[in-house]
Design an enzyme around this catalytic site. Structure first.
Site, PDB file in Angstrom:
ATOM      1  N   ASN A   1      59.681  -6.383  31.111  1.00  0.00           N
ATOM      2  CA  ASN A   1      58.481  -6.969  31.726  1.00  0.00           C
ATOM      3  C   ASN A   1      58.783  -8.392  32.194  1.00  0.00           C
ATOM      4  O   ASN A   1      59.369  -9.176  31.451  1.00  0.00           O
ATOM      5  CB  ASN A   1      57.334  -6.994  30.711  1.00  0.00           C
ATOM      6  CG  ASN A   1      56.858  -5.599  30.383  1.00  0.00           C
ATOM      7  OD1 ASN A   1      56.107  -5.013  31.140  1.00  0.00           O
ATOM      8  ND2 ASN A   1      57.337  -5.051  29.277  1.00  0.00           N
TER       9      ASN A   1
ATOM     10  N   ASP B   1      53.400  -2.412  37.192  1.00  0.00           N
ATOM     11  CA  ASP B   1      52.827  -2.111  35.880  1.00  0.00           C
ATOM     12  C   ASP B   1      51.300  -2.033  36.007  1.00  0.00           C
ATOM     13  O   ASP B   1      50.712  -2.665  36.887  1.00  0.00           O
ATOM     14  CB  ASP B   1      53.211  -3.245  34.909  1.00  0.00           C
ATOM     15  CG  ASP B   1      53.240  -2.792  33.462  1.00  0.00           C
ATOM     16  OD1 ASP B   1      52.824  -1.658  33.177  1.00  0.00           O
ATOM     17  OD2 ASP B   1      53.698  -3.584  32.613  1.00  0.00           O
TER      18      ASP B   1
ATOM     19  N   GLU C   1      61.016   1.392  27.821  1.00  0.00           N
ATOM     20  CA  GLU C   1      60.489   0.078  28.186  1.00  0.00           C
ATOM     21  C   GLU C   1      60.844  -0.864  27.048  1.00  0.00           C
ATOM     22  O   GLU C   1      60.597  -0.552  25.868  1.00  0.00           O
ATOM     23  CB  GLU C   1      58.966   0.125  28.390  1.00  0.00           C
ATOM     24  CG  GLU C   1      58.398  -1.287  28.635  1.00  0.00           C
ATOM     25  CD  GLU C   1      56.935  -1.310  29.073  1.00  0.00           C
ATOM     26  OE1 GLU C   1      56.289  -0.244  29.091  1.00  0.00           O
ATOM     27  OE2 GLU C   1      56.455  -2.426  29.374  1.00  0.00           O
TER      28      GLU C   1
ATOM     29  N   GLU D   1      51.463   5.917  31.512  1.00  0.00           N
ATOM     30  CA  GLU D   1      51.561   5.101  30.292  1.00  0.00           C
ATOM     31  C   GLU D   1      50.463   5.450  29.304  1.00  0.00           C
ATOM     32  O   GLU D   1      49.375   5.874  29.718  1.00  0.00           O
ATOM     33  CB  GLU D   1      51.311   3.636  30.650  1.00  0.00           C
ATOM     34  CG  GLU D   1      52.468   2.897  31.214  1.00  0.00           C
ATOM     35  CD  GLU D   1      52.211   1.400  31.130  1.00  0.00           C
ATOM     36  OE1 GLU D   1      52.797   0.772  30.249  1.00  0.00           O
ATOM     37  OE2 GLU D   1      51.419   0.868  31.929  1.00  0.00           O
TER      38      GLU D   1
HETATM   39  P1  C2E Z   1      52.653  -3.209  29.021  1.00  0.00           P
HETATM   40  O1  C2E Z   1      53.866  -3.679  29.739  1.00  0.00           O
HETATM   41  O2  C2E Z   1      51.652  -2.447  29.818  1.00  0.00           O
HETATM   42  O3  C2E Z   1      53.191  -2.374  27.797  1.00  0.00           O
HETATM   43  C1  C2E Z   1      52.570  -1.242  27.264  1.00  0.00           C
HETATM   44  C2  C2E Z   1      51.843  -1.571  26.000  1.00  0.00           C
HETATM   45  O4  C2E Z   1      51.147  -0.401  25.564  1.00  0.00           O
HETATM   46  C3  C2E Z   1      52.756  -1.932  24.841  1.00  0.00           C
HETATM   47  O5  C2E Z   1      52.054  -2.823  23.994  1.00  0.00           O
HETATM   48  C4  C2E Z   1      52.920  -0.618  24.117  1.00  0.00           C
HETATM   49  O6  C2E Z   1      53.282  -0.731  22.769  1.00  0.00           O
HETATM   50  C5  C2E Z   1      51.512  -0.053  24.252  1.00  0.00           C
HETATM   51  N1  C2E Z   1      51.482   1.391  24.159  1.00  0.00           N
HETATM   52  C6  C2E Z   1      52.485   2.255  24.373  1.00  0.00           C
HETATM   53  N2  C2E Z   1      52.116   3.521  24.223  1.00  0.00           N
HETATM   54  C7  C2E Z   1      50.809   3.474  23.891  1.00  0.00           C
HETATM   55  C8  C2E Z   1      49.835   4.504  23.606  1.00  0.00           C
HETATM   56  O7  C2E Z   1      50.108   5.719  23.636  1.00  0.00           O
HETATM   57  N3  C2E Z   1      48.574   4.078  23.336  1.00  0.00           N
HETATM   58  C9  C2E Z   1      48.240   2.761  23.308  1.00  0.00           C
HETATM   59  N4  C2E Z   1      46.965   2.447  23.018  1.00  0.00           N
HETATM   60  N5  C2E Z   1      49.118   1.773  23.582  1.00  0.00           N
HETATM   61  C10 C2E Z   1      50.396   2.140  23.871  1.00  0.00           C
HETATM   62  P2  C2E Z   1      52.717  -4.162  23.517  1.00  0.00           P
HETATM   63  O8  C2E Z   1      54.131  -3.923  23.120  1.00  0.00           O
HETATM   64  O9  C2E Z   1      51.782  -4.758  22.515  1.00  0.00           O
HETATM   65  O10 C2E Z   1      52.738  -5.016  24.835  1.00  0.00           O
HETATM   66  C11 C2E Z   1      51.538  -5.459  25.421  1.00  0.00           C
HETATM   67  C12 C2E Z   1      51.809  -6.177  26.715  1.00  0.00           C
HETATM   68  O11 C2E Z   1      52.552  -7.380  26.473  1.00  0.00           O
HETATM   69  C13 C2E Z   1      52.692  -5.385  27.666  1.00  0.00           C
HETATM   70  O12 C2E Z   1      51.915  -4.452  28.348  1.00  0.00           O
HETATM   71  C14 C2E Z   1      53.225  -6.497  28.553  1.00  0.00           C
HETATM   72  O13 C2E Z   1      52.272  -6.836  29.534  1.00  0.00           O
HETATM   73  C15 C2E Z   1      53.369  -7.648  27.599  1.00  0.00           C
HETATM   74  N6  C2E Z   1      54.772  -7.753  27.179  1.00  0.00           N
HETATM   75  C16 C2E Z   1      55.421  -7.050  26.224  1.00  0.00           C
HETATM   76  N7  C2E Z   1      56.718  -7.433  26.150  1.00  0.00           N
HETATM   77  C17 C2E Z   1      56.890  -8.372  27.108  1.00  0.00           C
HETATM   78  C18 C2E Z   1      58.022  -9.143  27.555  1.00  0.00           C
HETATM   79  O14 C2E Z   1      59.144  -8.986  27.100  1.00  0.00           O
HETATM   80  N8  C2E Z   1      57.811 -10.032  28.575  1.00  0.00           N
HETATM   81  C19 C2E Z   1      56.585 -10.179  29.141  1.00  0.00           C
HETATM   82  N9  C2E Z   1      56.454 -11.064  30.118  1.00  0.00           N
HETATM   83  N10 C2E Z   1      55.492  -9.453  28.773  1.00  0.00           N
HETATM   84  C20 C2E Z   1      55.666  -8.574  27.751  1.00  0.00           C
HETATM   85 MG    MG Z   2      55.101  -2.955  31.000  1.00  0.00          MG
HETATM   86 MG    MG Z   3      51.499  -1.279  31.368  1.00  0.00          MG
END
Ligand code: C2E
Ligand code: MG
Ligand code: MG
Length: 394
Positions: free
Chosen positions: A94, A156, A37, A213
């Site tokens: 995303n 998602d 991802e 996830e």
């Molecule tokens: P998401 O798409 O549901 O991404 C998964 C989030 O969970 C990511 O946080 C990831 O680092 C985190 N994660 C992964 N494995 C684990 C785990 O084992 N435990 C826990 N507690 N967390 C884990 P991140 O990178 O901070 O992203 C948060 C949200 O921000 C994403 O949720 C997504 O909704 C948004 N996002 C991230 N990148 C983009 C992007 O390029 N465009 C858009 N529109 N939204 C983004």
């Molecule tokens: Mg995602």
């Molecule tokens: Mg997610």
């Protein structure tokens, strides 16, 4: 810097400070990294790395998200091609509802495919159900065009929306991503465990991929393997990584899980459903008069042995180098069942009465019992490999 402003973000975008990190998606069937991802990070000039929560909501509020997504797409296409994320990975990006206001994003994607710089099978878009629903029919049409072009579409945070089933039936999703909250709770709550198991089964029956996830612990991964989940993502495998680290990480050796007991269990259920549908078809159709046109209608399960739910899985499993004797032993009764099934359909269509079908139905039951026994052995061997064989290596 404590908070970011619209002007900061505009400058960050101009200077291309928003970069992608890649979090591996791991296959519990092949024990390989099969995708990633792409997650946005803001690399500030002072060297700090901001998480998406610090700027994605701002970008959505101000409308800058559209430029941001286009910029990230260009970066991702570059990484997928020249920077060497090779052909076999599926990488997800995303997206939000706003990305589909106007058709810039869709056109950019279709253009990249037309120019041969993006192989559609290597990209998947992730959107939450809530985002999808807020956007109405226009976005659905654009997403349909993109999935028709071969791009994957993942729902998602599945399980956090309010009508996921309805959305699944009406949108062209190819993957569901089980929400990390649900994964975090499943070992402490039998209700959540049941919801996770049923969601995996639902995905299997709909023919979509299921990714769990937020998998942080081996006990969670074991539970998921047992439940038939084939793809996991989370800190247990790896946190999101810069591109170079991701490329190195991909080639690390990992513990071999052996066969997946969850898939054997899925095959068991698939077979029981197939047999029931066949018997139901034969009994209902044979109760009609011999020349009734209803006898020519479909209603029987898939007849081709490569195309039934069991066969689609089995062809790959049997061809894999790790296929065991138990796995190979499934081939003969499975082929027999399909031979009997085709025979039954033929006899129903030619007007046979139920008592004339009885010997074939009885043979079907026998072969089915044989297959069920073998599948149970297969599942038990998978459970031994998962729990017994693996304890030494942990
Ligand atoms: P998401 O798409 O549901 O991404 C998964 C989030 O969970 C990511 O946080 C990831 O680092 C985190 N994660 C992964 N494995 C684990 C785990 O084992 N435990 C826990 N507690 N967390 C884990 P991140 O990178 O901070 O992203 C948060 C949200 O921000 C994403 O949720 C997504 O909704 C948004 N996002 C991230 N990148 C983009 C992007 O390029 N465009 C858009 N529109 N939204 C983004
Ligand atoms: Mg995602
Ligand atoms: Mg997610």
């Amino acid at each position: 810097m404590t908070s970011t402003t619209e002007a900061d973000l505009a400058e960050g975008l101009r200077n291309r400070e928003i970069v992608l990190h890649y979090q591996p998606k791991f296959s519990l069937v092949t024990n390989e990294i099969v995708g990633a991802e792409a997650l946005a990070r803001w690399r500030r000039p002072d060297g700090t790395l901001l998480p998406p929560s610090a700027f994605i909501p701002l970008a959505e509020r101000t409308g800058a998200i559209k430029d941001l997504t286009l910029q990230l797409l260009a970066g991702l296409v570059g990484d997928l091609g020249s920077a060497g994320l090779d052909e076999h990975l599926v990488v997800s990006l995303n997206v939000t509802a706003q990305d589909f206001e106007g058709d810039m994003f869709t056109r950019a994607l279709l253009g990249a495919i037309a120019h041969g710089v993006l192989r559609p099978g290597s990209l998947e878009l992730e959107i939450t159900e809530t985002q999808a629903l807020s956007a109405g029919t226009r976005i659905r049409e654009q997403l349909r065009v993109l999935t028709d072009a071969g791009i994957g579409l993942a729902m998602d945070d599945y399980g956090t929306g309010y009508s996921s089933i309805d959305t699944l039936s009406q949108w062209s999703f190819t993957t569901i991503k089980l929400d990390q909250g649900m994964i975090g709770r499943m070992l402490g709550s039998s209700k959540d465990a049941t919801i996770v198991r049923s969601s995996i089964r639902l995905g299997h029956e709909l023919g979509v991929n299921v990714v769990a996830e937020g998998v942080e612990a081996m006990v969670q991964q074991d539970f998921l393997a047992e439940a038939g989940c084939t793809l996991v993502q989370g800190y247990l495998v790896s946190s999101p990584l810069p591109l170079d680290e991701f490329k190195r990480f991909r080639h690390h050796d990992r513990r071999s899980l052996g066969m997946s007991p969850g898939l054997a269990h899925m095959a068991l259920i698939d077979h029981v459903q197939w047999r029931r549908q066949m018997v139901r078809y034969a009994i209902r159709a044979a109760s009609l008069p011999s020349s009734d046109p209803g006898r020519q209608l479909d209603g029987h399960p898939v007849l081709c042995e490569r195309d039934c739910a069991f066969g689609r899985w089995y062809v790959d499993a049997n061809a894999s180098p790790g296929a065991t004797g138990t796995c190979r032993a499934l081939a003969a009764p499975h082929a027999d069942l399909h031979r009997l099934g085709k025979g039954l359909v033929h006899r129903v269509r030619s007007g046979a009465a139920l008592h004339e079908l009885a010997p074939m139905l009885s043979e079907l039951k026998q072969v089915s019992n044989e297959l069920v026994c073998l599948l149970e052995d297969f599942e038990d061997a998978g459970l031994c490999a998962l729990y017994d064989g693996a304890t030494a290596s942990r």
